[in-house]
Design a protein around this motif. Structure first.
Motif, PDB file in Angstrom:
ATOM      1  N   HIS A  11      16.070   7.741  14.712  1.00  0.00           N
ATOM      2  CA  HIS A  11      16.325   8.231  16.072  1.00  0.00           C
ATOM      3  C   HIS A  11      17.386   9.328  16.116  1.00  0.00           C
ATOM      4  N   PRO A  12      18.582   9.079  15.583  1.00  0.00           N
ATOM      5  CA  PRO A  12      19.568  10.169  15.638  1.00  0.00           C
ATOM      6  C   PRO A  12      19.124  11.395  14.875  1.00  0.00           C
ATOM      7  N   VAL A  13      18.404  11.203  13.782  1.00  0.00           N
ATOM      8  CA  VAL A  13      17.953  12.379  13.035  1.00  0.00           C
ATOM      9  C   VAL A  13      17.039  13.232  13.897  1.00  0.00           C
ATOM     10  N   VAL A  14      16.124  12.543  14.562  1.00  0.00           N
ATOM     11  CA  VAL A  14      15.202  13.286  15.438  1.00  0.00           C
ATOM     12  C   VAL A  14      15.973  14.014  16.534  1.00  0.00           C
ATOM     13  N   VAL A  15      16.915  13.299  17.134  1.00  0.00           N
ATOM     14  CA  VAL A  15      17.667  13.930  18.237  1.00  0.00           C
ATOM     15  C   VAL A  15      18.426  15.153  17.748  1.00  0.00           C
ATOM     16  N   VAL A  16      19.124  14.986  16.654  1.00  0.00           N
ATOM     17  CA  VAL A  16      19.914  16.110  16.146  1.00  0.00           C
ATOM     18  C   VAL A  16      19.012  17.271  15.762  1.00  0.00           C
ATOM     19  N   GLY A  17      17.887  16.912  15.081  1.00  0.00           N
ATOM     20  CA  GLY A  17      16.961  17.967  14.696  1.00  0.00           C
ATOM     21  C   GLY A  17      16.457  18.740  15.902  1.00  0.00           C
ATOM     22  N   LEU A  18      16.098  17.998  16.933  1.00  0.00           N
ATOM     23  CA  LEU A  18      15.586  18.633  18.150  1.00  0.00           C
ATOM     24  C   LEU A  18      16.650  19.521  18.785  1.00  0.00           C
ATOM     25  N   LEU A  19      17.862  18.992  18.824  1.00  0.00           N
ATOM     26  CA  LEU A  19      18.959  19.771  19.392  1.00  0.00           C
ATOM     27  C   LEU A  19      19.120  21.090  18.646  1.00  0.00           C
ATOM     28  N   LEU A  20      19.141  21.000  17.323  1.00  0.00           N
ATOM     29  CA  LEU A  20      19.340  22.202  16.536  1.00  0.00           C
ATOM     30  C   LEU A  20      18.239  23.211  16.784  1.00  0.00           C
ATOM     31  N   PHE A  21      17.026  22.719  16.738  1.00  0.00           N
ATOM     32  CA  PHE A  21      15.890  23.617  16.819  1.00  0.00           C
ATOM     33  C   PHE A  21      15.713  24.197  18.208  1.00  0.00           C
ATOM     34  N   ALA A  22      15.678  23.292  19.211  1.00  0.00           N
ATOM     35  CA  ALA A  22      15.349  23.778  20.549  1.00  0.00           C
ATOM     36  C   ALA A  22      16.529  24.398  21.270  1.00  0.00           C
ATOM     37  N   LEU A  23      17.715  23.948  20.921  1.00  0.00           N
ATOM     38  CA  LEU A  23      18.874  24.479  21.637  1.00  0.00           C
ATOM     39  C   LEU A  23      19.812  25.255  20.741  1.00  0.00           C
ATOM     40  N   GLY A  24      19.969  24.734  19.539  1.00  0.00           N
ATOM     41  CA  GLY A  24      20.959  25.320  18.653  1.00  0.00           C
ATOM     42  C   GLY A  24      20.709  26.789  18.388  1.00  0.00           C
ATOM     43  N   VAL A  25      19.467  27.113  18.069  1.00  0.00           N
ATOM     44  CA  VAL A  25      19.168  28.508  17.723  1.00  0.00           C
ATOM     45  C   VAL A  25      19.487  29.463  18.872  1.00  0.00           C
ATOM     46  N   PRO A  26      18.931  29.237  20.066  1.00  0.00           N
ATOM     47  CA  PRO A  26      19.246  30.195  21.134  1.00  0.00           C
ATOM     48  C   PRO A  26      20.734  30.222  21.478  1.00  0.00           C
ATOM     49  N   LEU A  27      21.351  29.041  21.567  1.00  0.00           N
ATOM     50  CA  LEU A  27      22.748  29.029  21.990  1.00  0.00           C
ATOM     51  C   LEU A  27      23.657  29.629  20.928  1.00  0.00           C
ATOM     52  N   TRP A  28      23.321  29.371  19.658  1.00  0.00           N
ATOM     53  CA  TRP A  28      24.092  29.988  18.586  1.00  0.00           C
ATOM     54  C   TRP A  28      24.008  31.501  18.702  1.00  0.00           C
ATOM     55  N   LEU A  29      22.799  31.981  18.960  1.00  0.00           N
ATOM     56  CA  LEU A  29      22.603  33.415  19.107  1.00  0.00           C
ATOM     57  C   LEU A  29      23.509  33.965  20.186  1.00  0.00           C
ATOM     58  N   VAL A  30      23.501  33.275  21.328  1.00  0.00           N
ATOM     59  CA  VAL A  30      24.300  33.756  22.451  1.00  0.00           C
ATOM     60  C   VAL A  30      25.782  33.765  22.102  1.00  0.00           C
ATOM     61  N   VAL A  31      26.252  32.643  21.585  1.00  0.00           N
ATOM     62  CA  VAL A  31      27.682  32.540  21.349  1.00  0.00           C
ATOM     63  C   VAL A  31      28.141  33.495  20.242  1.00  0.00           C
ATOM     64  N   VAL A  32      27.377  33.521  19.147  1.00  0.00           N
ATOM     65  CA  VAL A  32      27.784  34.382  18.036  1.00  0.00           C
ATOM     66  C   VAL A  32      27.730  35.856  18.431  1.00  0.00           C
ATOM     67  N   THR A  33      26.660  36.250  19.103  1.00  0.00           N
ATOM     68  CA  THR A  33      26.552  37.653  19.493  1.00  0.00           C
ATOM     69  C   THR A  33      27.659  38.031  20.467  1.00  0.00           C
ATOM     70  N   SER A  34      28.089  37.061  21.270  1.00  0.00           N
ATOM     71  CA  SER A  34      29.132  37.393  22.239  1.00  0.00           C
ATOM     72  C   SER A  34      30.452  37.648  21.550  1.00  0.00           C
ATOM     73  N   GLY A  35      30.529  37.322  20.258  1.00  0.00           N
ATOM     74  CA  GLY A  35      31.773  37.549  19.545  1.00  0.00           C
ATOM     75  C   GLY A  35      31.696  38.720  18.586  1.00  0.00           C
ATOM     76  N   LYS A  36      30.566  39.407  18.589  1.00  0.00           N
ATOM     77  CA  LYS A  36      30.416  40.493  17.623  1.00  0.00           C
ATOM     78  C   LYS A  36      30.903  41.811  18.190  1.00  0.00           C
ATOM     79  N   SER A  37      31.081  42.772  17.315  1.00  0.00           N
ATOM     80  CA  SER A  37      31.397  44.111  17.781  1.00  0.00           C
ATOM     81  C   SER A  37      30.100  44.756  18.265  1.00  0.00           C
ATOM     82  N   ARG A  38      30.218  45.886  18.914  1.00  0.00           N
ATOM     83  CA  ARG A  38      29.035  46.515  19.486  1.00  0.00           C
ATOM     84  C   ARG A  38      28.000  46.844  18.425  1.00  0.00           C
ATOM     85  N   GLY A  39      28.455  47.393  17.335  1.00  0.00           N
ATOM     86  CA  GLY A  39      27.515  47.783  16.287  1.00  0.00           C
ATOM     87  C   GLY A  39      26.746  46.595  15.746  1.00  0.00           C
TER      88      GLY A  39
END
Lengths: 318, 278, 439
Positions: free
Chosen positions: B13-41
């Motif tokens: 159960h926890p494996v499934v939950v964590v996996g789902l979190l990473l896949f369905a949420l982690g990728v987009p949110l990581w993108l948002v947060v990481v890109t918000s910390g990058k330089s323009r280039g």
């Protein structure tokens, strides 16, 4: 001597205070008049009428005129707009797209929401954390979601690079430029954004299920699967009504997500009616745009009301 | 069920939950947060990679804060959402009480009219024209009234359904005791409505907080709200060259609602459980 | 109950009566009609606030002008960015009665009509800066029914070919093509040697129409659009239809980028700059995008421009929203006059500073262009006097030709369908405008 008087006299005689008139009437068995004053309706209806109904009806009236940005005068034109609209193929094509989109969204949003609710039902801290996280897309604005998925789904974007890493060779699929499948992807994105809300409603529904019934089933030896399908799923009917109704209405009336991801493309295959309306409006053809709004309204009514009625019936039956 | 297989189950159960979190949420949110910390280039081509030119969280967020006038936008958004929610809940509950308790043809007709707003799409232009005639165009009051009008049907629909599940005995008793309707409403009915009011608050907040379409036409250019200013931030860079700023803004914009939700999460679920779905 | 119904009905009825005419009609003229006065450029304007509407790609154009104007006159000027699609947003706001003092707007007759210029805009006839313009540019655009409504503030955009000089050299192309056929010869030469001749942005779509319009340059010179405007010729007739078919044939021949259906405006810029493609058929805003990511020196080294038409190097001009400014009739005489004053200031004493800040070509005979203007932009400006009007400039309405062409690229519409759909749209718009021949 009336009964009332004697009751009173008896009461007085026993030293109790005289009963107030209402209770006496109740004791007589006569219906008490309802206590909700009509004027309680006034503020709500006033605001609703002034700031919603009047402008909307006005707008629909313009469908029968030649209102445009090109000239100042407005003249009635009867059903002209409807004729020209229905004879061009675009309206029907876009209607078809809108209906398919709405059905896909209703399906995916509910399936994902239900699965998530079942998965995260227990009140563990991991589950509580996950519930909050899955609500994040619901909170993000549709514009933001559009930007995020544009970045993810570009041919050189993140999704393709992950797939490329898994497949061993570069993947350059243009997710948002496929004339066949992009509508499906956009429906999935819409469902992704709102599944947190569906999950929440289903969670609430699951929690209202009587634990005794479940205990009894378990004692009787029912498997998890059987328990779900025969007891829990039927009892989720109200939650399902709510979710399906909001998904259908929400997807047919809004266009934020589609506009933000594909703008109706590629080749107008994801152009839901609201985008077409927006485009026509932008060309200055205001009357034609309101005609389309009217048509969309009729379609929504035709689709939504029977569906909701059916679901409500099912609720009561179950 | 044997102990071993239950242990296995407990891991899945926890494996499934964590996996789902990473896949369905982690990728987009990581993108948002990481890109918000990058330089323009670095941010020109948003990706999951860590920035090559260093972290720029401070610079990006403070630029967005000032360019996007985030504080004033936040105040603007709040000063629109709060009055709208209050008006919607108050007027909606008052009307819903009548609709839920009274019977009769007139009531049913009025109810149908009252909830027609759920299906009817609002008409922006005529709405703004009306506001101009009332002298409210471009004002916060006008915006509040517009949202109240648009979502009134939703509020009435919910609350009416909920009141119908409450037995009328308490109210009847109070009425028989001689209490006036206003008192009955505020001392008896409203407290019982807490669950549905919580649900309705959340839904309405969601819709209004993120709305940019109506805000643009009613107050665009004259007042700040968070979504309107997102547009300004995104359009400050030509040709979407500002992914780092856009995503920084997205984060700033979503945080207040997220915090509110995390804090009130338990209450909200129990509120919905309470019977909005009955 | 009945009383309340009655009251509501009365409110509704009064609203109906009150708005019997077009709701967006102006709140009254400033009174003086066309012959408005032109105040001194630096007259004091303390306490006046002006609003300018701009699009995403034009919201910084007037920055220097505004700050100088504010210091010189004491006025406050506020730029509001209307999100894309710009024209749609502006039209909707204007329809709901919301008007700025000034706005960037495409100065073509069709776009001025769609803003209901005769009712909403101030006429700019008699302005002191008109005579400063070079004769070829004075009346090229901004006019509707003989009256001037738009002030040109930068060189009108021209449809033509931007090419990568290094790629040309690489594939042995030493002289620029002199007509459309030579262009294709060069393209085929590049393809034969393994390069990508053309890059198109089928994903963002709006540039697809340049390919068709450029082929119509000769016909346009001979009155094609006048005939279309009068319903004497349609999009489905051979002239335009063949241009559409030719475009498709070129794409089918493989002269374009493989990802044509999903390529974006940003991709297009990157590709040309990097040398992944040799040529791009585009307008000035494309070069503006290049300038956002490369220095003038690099651009002068790599990017060049030449106009093209079937029989020669004739450009097709298509002024866009960032080329011109219109002044609205707001009913407030003071602000209307201040708006005119800002225009006089901009195109008068401020003009050299504006050119330097924007690094753009001068339209006035007495003011030279800055030396730092990129070569490509100079070529574009040089082609304007001999250029021919585009569909946007000459036709009475502006159908979504680009959208239909993009559908054709994606394989969902045939050239014939593109023509008939565009014609149907054109007819609908022309009818709404009241063009004779389309009643």
């Amino acid at each position: 001597m009336t009964l009332t008087a004697s009751t009173d006299a008896a009461a007085l005689a026993s030293g109790a205070p005289p009963t107030p008139p209402g209770r006496r009437a109740a004791a007589r068995g006569r219906r008490v008049r309802p206590g909700q004053p009509w004027w309680f309706l006034l503020p709500a209806l006033a605001v609703l009428t002034t700031f919603f109904l009047v402008p909307t009806i006005y707008n629909l009236v313009y469908a029968f005129t030649d209102w445009s940005s090109f000239k100042t005068a407005i003249n009635p034109v009867g059903f002209d707009n409807f004729h020209s609209l229905l004879s061009s193929g675009v309206l029907l094509a876009d209607l078809r797209t809108t209906v398919i989109y709405a059905l896909l969204v209703a399906l995916f949003q509910n399936v994902f929401g239900l699965l998530l609710a079942l998965l995260l039902e227990a009140d563990t801290s991991l589950n509580r954390f996950a519930r909050v996280m899955f609500f994040v897309p619901v909170i993000m604005s549709a514009l933001a979601v559009g930007y995020v998925f544009q970045a993810l789904l570009k041919p050189t974007g993140v999704v393709n690079s992950i797939l490329g890493a898994l497949a061993g060779h570069p993947v350059r699929y243009a997710w948002l430029a496929d004339t066949r499948w992009t509508l499906l992807y956009v429906a999935l994105i819409h469902a992704w954004k709102w599944m947190g809300l569906a999950m929440l409603i289903y969670l609430a529904g699951l929690k209202t299920i009587d634990q005794d019934a479940l205990e009894a089933a378990r004692i009787d030896g029912a498997t998890t699967w059987q328990t779900f399908w025969q007891i829990r799923f039927p009892l989720l009917a109200p939650a399902m009504t709510f979710n399906v109704a909001t998904a259908l209405l929400g997807s047919m009336n809004s266009f934020d997500i589609v506009q933000a991801t594909t703008g109706g493309g590629p080749a107008q295959t994801t152009e839901i009616l609201n985008i077409f309306i927006y485009r026509t409006f932008g060309q200055g053809l205001f009357a034609q745009a309101t005609t389309m709004s009217l048509v969309l309204l009729v379609v929504i009514a035709v689709m939504a009301f029977p569906t909701i009625w059916l679901l409500r019936r099912r609720e009561q039956v179950l | 069920m044997s102990g071993a297989s239950r242990g296995w189950r407990r891991l899945v159960h926890p494996v499934v939950v964590v996996g789902l979190l990473l896949f369905a949420l982690g990728v987009p949110l990581w993108l948002v947060v990481v890109t918000s910390g990058k330089s323009r280039g670095d941010a020109l081509s948003p990706s999951l990679a860590l920035p090559r030119h260093g972290w720029h969280f401070g610079a990006n967020y403070s630029k967005v804060f000032t360019d996007g006038r985030v504080w004033s936008a936040f105040v603007g958004s709040v000063s629109i959402v709060v009055p709208s929610v209050v008006l919607l809940l108050l007027f909606g509950a008052m009307a819903a009480w009548v609709f839920a308790r009274r019977r009769g043809f007139a009531v049913s007709m009025l109810y149908a009219v009252a909830i027609s707003g759920i299906v009817l799409p609002p008409a922006v232009i005529t709405l703004v024209l009306l506001l101009r005639q009332l002298g409210l165009a471009g004002t916060l009051t006008g915006m509040v009234l517009v949202y109240t009008g648009i979502y009134m049907s939703t509020a009435i629909f919910f609350i009416t359904g909920f009141i119908r599940t409450i037995p009328p005995q308490l109210e009847e008793a109070a009425r028989v005791d001689g209490a006036g309707p206003v008192r009955i409403f505020f001392t008896i009915v409203v407290p019982l409505l807490r669950p549905v009011l919580a649900t309705a608050t959340i839904l309405i907040c969601l819709y209004i907080w993120n709305d940019v379409f109506y805000a643009f036409f009613v107050i665009g250019g004259r007042k700040d709200t968070l979504p309107l200013n997102l547009f300004q931030v995104a359009s400050a860079g030509l040709y979407l060259n500002n992914w780092h700023l856009i995503f920084a803004y997205v984060v700033l914009m979503s945080v207040p609602l997220l915090v509110a939700f995390a804090v009130a999460q338990r209450r909200i679920i129990s509120g919905i459980t309470g019977g909005a779905v009955k | 109950m009945r009383k309340r119904l009655g009251a509501t009905a009365a409110v509704v009825a009064s609203l109906v009566l009150a708005a019997c005419s077009n709701p967006s009609s102006g709140s009254g003229d400033s009174g003086k009609g066309g012959s408005s006065s032109w105040p001194k450029e630096t007259a004091k304007l303390n306490g006046t606030t002006l609003t300018i509407w701009a699009a995403q790609n034009s919201n910084t154009v007037a920055k220097k002008v505004i700050s100088d104007f504010e210091s010189a006159t004491g006025a406050k000027v506020h730029v509001v960015t209307i999100p894309d699609p710009y024209e749609q947003g502006v039209q909707t706001k204007v329809a709901s009665g919301d008007k700025p003092d000034l706005a960037f707007w495409q100065p073509t007759a069709s776009e001025l009509t769609s803003l209901n210029a005769t009712t909403n805009l101030q006429t700019l006839d008699g302005a002191p800066w008109i005579s400063k313009f070079s004769p070829a540019l004075r009346n090229i655009t901004g006019l509707l029914h003989g009256k001037r409504y738009a002030a040109l503030i930068s060189s009108p955009a021209v449809e033509g070919v931007y090419y990568n000089k290094q790629v040309f050299a690489k594939y042995g192309i030493t002289s620029l093509p002199k007509n459309f056929d030579e262009l294709l010869t060069d393209a085929r030469q590049i393809k034969a040697k393994g390069g990508t001749p053309f890059y198109e942005m089928g994903g963002d779509k709006w540039a697809t129409q340049w390919w068709v319009q450029v082929q119509l340059a000769d016909a346009a010179k001979q009155g094609l659009w006048d005939r279309v405007n009068a319903n004497k010729e349609t999009f489905g007739d051979p002239t335009i239809l063949n241009a559409i078919k030719k475009y498709k044939a070129l794409v089918d021949e493989g002269l374009f980028n493989k990802n044509i259906t999903s390529a974006t405006f940003v991709d297009q810029g990157k590709a040309l700059l990097a040398g992944d493609a040799a040529m791009v058929m585009q307008v000035n805003s494309f070069f503006g995008e290049l300038q956002a990511s490369a220095s003038t020196a690099e651009l002068n080294q790599k990017i060049g421009f030449f106009p093209i038409s079937p029989s020669g190097n004739v450009g097709t001009f298509i002024p866009d929203q960032s080329n011109a400014v219109v002044a609205f009739k707001t009913g407030d005489g003071k602000r209307e006059s201040a708006a005119r004053q800002l225009l006089s200031f901009w195109l008068g004493s401020e003009y050299p500073k504006y050119l330097a800040a924007q690094n753009t070509v001068s339209l006035e005979t007495a003011v030279p262009s800055p030396a730092t203007v990129p070569d490509a932009l100079k070529s574009v400006a040089a082609s304007v006097p001999t250029s021919v009007g585009s569909m946007q400039a000459l036709a009475v309405a502006n159908p979504d030709l680009y959208l239909n062409l993009a559908n054709m690229l994606a394989g969902t519409m045939s050239p014939e369908k593109v023509a008939s759909t565009t014609q149907a749209q054109f007819a609908q718009l022309a009818k709404a405008i009241g063009a004779p021949g389309y009643k």
